[in-house]
Design a protein around this motif. Structure first.
Motif, mmCIF file in Angstrom:
data_model
loop_
_atom_site.group_PDB
_atom_site.id
_atom_site.type_symbol
_atom_site.label_atom_id
_atom_site.label_comp_id
_atom_site.label_asym_id
_atom_site.label_seq_id
_atom_site.Cartn_x
_atom_site.Cartn_y
_atom_site.Cartn_z
ATOM 1 N N GLN A 24 -5.058 -5.805 -2.075
ATOM 2 C CA GLN A 24 -5.110 -5.455 -0.491
ATOM 3 C C GLN A 24 -4.114 -4.394 -0.248
ATOM 4 O OE1 GLN A 24 -4.093 -9.119 1.626
ATOM 5 N NE2 GLN A 24 -2.134 -8.930 1.412
ATOM 6 N N PRO A 25 -3.939 -3.940 0.840
ATOM 7 C CA PRO A 25 -2.989 -2.929 1.171
ATOM 8 C C PRO A 25 -1.702 -3.802 1.634
ATOM 9 C CG PRO A 25 -4.395 -3.122 3.154
ATOM 10 C CD PRO A 25 -5.132 -3.771 1.979
ATOM 11 N N HIS A 26 -0.900 -4.189 0.458
ATOM 12 C CA HIS A 26 -0.036 -5.152 0.673
ATOM 13 C C HIS A 26 1.306 -4.371 1.520
ATOM 14 C CE1 HIS A 26 -0.996 -8.201 -2.136
ATOM 15 N NE2 HIS A 26 -1.744 -7.206 -2.701
ATOM 16 N N ASP A 27 1.546 -3.126 1.336
ATOM 17 C CA ASP A 27 2.450 -2.440 2.399
ATOM 18 C C ASP A 27 2.398 -2.347 3.893
ATOM 19 O OD1 ASP A 27 4.236 -1.526 -0.062
ATOM 20 O OD2 ASP A 27 2.289 -0.561 -0.485
ATOM 21 N N LEU A 28 0.820 -2.377 4.055
ATOM 22 C CA LEU A 28 0.528 -2.323 5.248
ATOM 23 C C LEU A 28 1.020 -3.561 6.092
ATOM 24 C CD1 LEU A 28 -0.870 -0.642 7.465
ATOM 25 C CD2 LEU A 28 -2.982 -1.749 6.838
ATOM 26 N N VAL A 29 0.888 -4.630 5.148
ATOM 27 C CA VAL A 29 1.403 -6.051 5.910
ATOM 28 C C VAL A 29 2.786 -6.234 5.854
ATOM 29 C CG1 VAL A 29 1.029 -8.624 5.504
ATOM 30 C CG2 VAL A 29 -0.933 -6.815 4.936
ATOM 31 N N GLN A 50 -3.728 2.057 1.210
ATOM 32 C CA GLN A 50 -4.207 1.875 -0.081
ATOM 33 C C GLN A 50 -3.842 0.316 -0.729
ATOM 34 O OE1 GLN A 50 -5.954 4.441 -1.571
ATOM 35 N NE2 GLN A 50 -5.396 5.605 0.319
ATOM 36 N N SER A 51 -5.015 0.061 -1.368
ATOM 37 C CA SER A 51 -4.766 -1.412 -1.833
ATOM 38 C C SER A 51 -4.451 -1.445 -3.320
ATOM 39 C CB SER A 51 -6.399 -2.101 -1.881
ATOM 40 O OG SER A 51 -6.685 -2.425 -0.648
ATOM 41 N N TRP A 52 -3.525 -2.272 -3.646
ATOM 42 C CA TRP A 52 -2.975 -2.454 -5.124
ATOM 43 C C TRP A 52 -2.565 -3.973 -5.323
ATOM 44 C CZ3 TRP A 52 1.841 -4.115 -5.644
ATOM 45 C CH2 TRP A 52 2.770 -4.214 -4.571
ATOM 46 N N CYS A 53 -2.224 -4.114 -6.631
ATOM 47 C CA CYS A 53 -1.797 -5.504 -6.839
ATOM 48 C C CYS A 53 -0.752 -5.382 -8.057
ATOM 49 C CB CYS A 53 -2.704 -6.536 -7.096
ATOM 50 S SG CYS A 53 -3.790 -6.381 -8.506
ATOM 51 N N TYR A 86 -3.029 0.599 -8.841
ATOM 52 C CA TYR A 86 -4.119 0.919 -7.676
ATOM 53 C C TYR A 86 -5.551 1.010 -8.407
ATOM 54 C CZ TYR A 86 -0.315 2.208 -4.413
ATOM 55 O OH TYR A 86 0.786 2.134 -3.529
ATOM 56 N N ASP A 87 -5.467 1.660 -9.161
ATOM 57 C CA ASP A 87 -7.032 1.521 -10.012
ATOM 58 C C ASP A 87 -7.663 0.031 -10.182
ATOM 59 O OD1 ASP A 87 -6.280 4.180 -10.192
ATOM 60 O OD2 ASP A 87 -6.429 4.259 -12.628
ATOM 61 N N ALA A 88 -7.042 -0.903 -10.614
ATOM 62 C CA ALA A 88 -7.376 -2.153 -10.664
ATOM 63 C C ALA A 88 -8.046 -2.551 -9.305
ATOM 64 C CB ALA A 88 -6.210 -3.167 -11.115
#
Length: 216
Positions: A24-29, A50-53, A86-88
Motif C-alpha cells: 500500500q502507499p505507506h507514506d501517504l498514511v 506509490q505502493s511498496w512494502c 516497489y516492484d513487488a
C-alpha cells in the motif's frame, strides 16, 4: 509489541507496522510530507501515492526479478537490515529515488571559510565600492559580503538543489590555523575543516597530500 523505532525524513514517528505485511502507499498514511490535509495536491511528492512494502531480500533476489533496495533509514552500524521493493507491489520507485537524490543533504546549512581574495573569483569591497586587493580588518567582518564568480557558482548550486542546501554563510579562516600554516592561507583554511570550525572552504585550491589528509 516487538518492533524497530523509526523516524521518517519528515520527522514523523512511524508506527510498528509501517511498510509491513501489505502492499500500500505507506507514506501517504504515515509520512507528514504526504499529508493531503496540509498541502495542495500539487505540493505532495509523487512518491506518496506509490505502493511498496518491506521484503525478504534473499527471497526476492533469488526467486523474482523485482528491484530491491536497502533502507537508508537504518545505518549499517545499527545492525538493522531492512529492504523494500516497489516492484513487488506492481509499482515504481522512480519518484522516491528522485526525491531522495534531490534531498540527499536534507536541507543543510553550510558554513564556508574563504582563505583569501582573488579577483574576479572572490573578493570584498570597501565603503566606497572599490574592490579590495588584500585582506585587511574587513576580512574578519562577516557583515561585509563577498562577491565574485565563486559566490555566483554557489548560488547556482543552491538553486539547482531546490532546498537541499538551505543556506551558505561565509567566514574567515582562524588566526590559530594561520599561525600553524604561515606559508599557505589555503592549507590554513583546510586545517579549520579538520578542526570542525567550518564545513568547507572556497577558493582556487591545489590538491596536496597534506590537504587531503586534513580534509579526510
Amino acid at each position: 509489541r516487538t518492533g524497530v523505532t523509526l523516524t521518517l525524513r519528515s520527522g514523523s514517528c512511524a508506527p510498528l507496522n509501517y511498510g509491513s505485511n501489505i502492499c500500500q502507499p505507506h507514506d501517504l498514511v504515515d509520512d507528514a510530507t504526504c499529508d493531503v490535509s496540509q498541502a495542495n495536491n500539487s505540493d505532495i511528492p509523487s512518491y506518496c501515492f506509490q505502493s511498496w512494502c518491506y521484503v525478504d531480500a534473499d527471497a526476492c533476489v533469488r526467486d523474482t526479478d523485482n528491484a530491491v533496495y536497502r533502507s537508508s533509514y537504518f545505518p549499517v552500524e545499527s545492525g538493522v537490515d531492512m529492504f523494500y521493493s516497489y516492484d513487488a507491489c506492481n509499482s515504481t520507485g522512480n519518484s522516491w529515488m528522485e526525491f531522495v537524490e534531490r534531498r540527499a543533504l536534507g536541507g543543510i546549512h553550510i558554513k564556508a571559510s574563504v582563505p583569501s581574495y582573488l579577483e574576479p573569483m572572490i573578493f570584498k569591497r570597501d565603503g566606497e565600492g572599490n574592490i579590495i586587493d588584500e585582506p585587511g580588518e574587513e576580512y574578519y567582518d562577516n557583515s561585509v559580503p563577498y562577491e565574485g564568480a565563486y559566490m555566483n557558482y554557489i548560488k547556482e548550486i543552491m538553486r539547482i538543489a531546490k532546498g537541499d542546501i538551505t543556506n551558505v554563510t561565509y567566514t574567515y579562516k582562524s588566526r590559530s590555523s594561520t599561525l600553524k600554516h604561515p606559508s599557505s592561507h589555503y592549507t590554513a583554511a583546510v586545517q579549520d575543516i579538520e578542526n570542525g570550525l567550518v564545513d568547507m572552504s572556497i577558493g582556487p585550491f591545489w590538491i596536496t597530500g597534506e590537504r587531503l589528509k586534513l580534509a579526510a
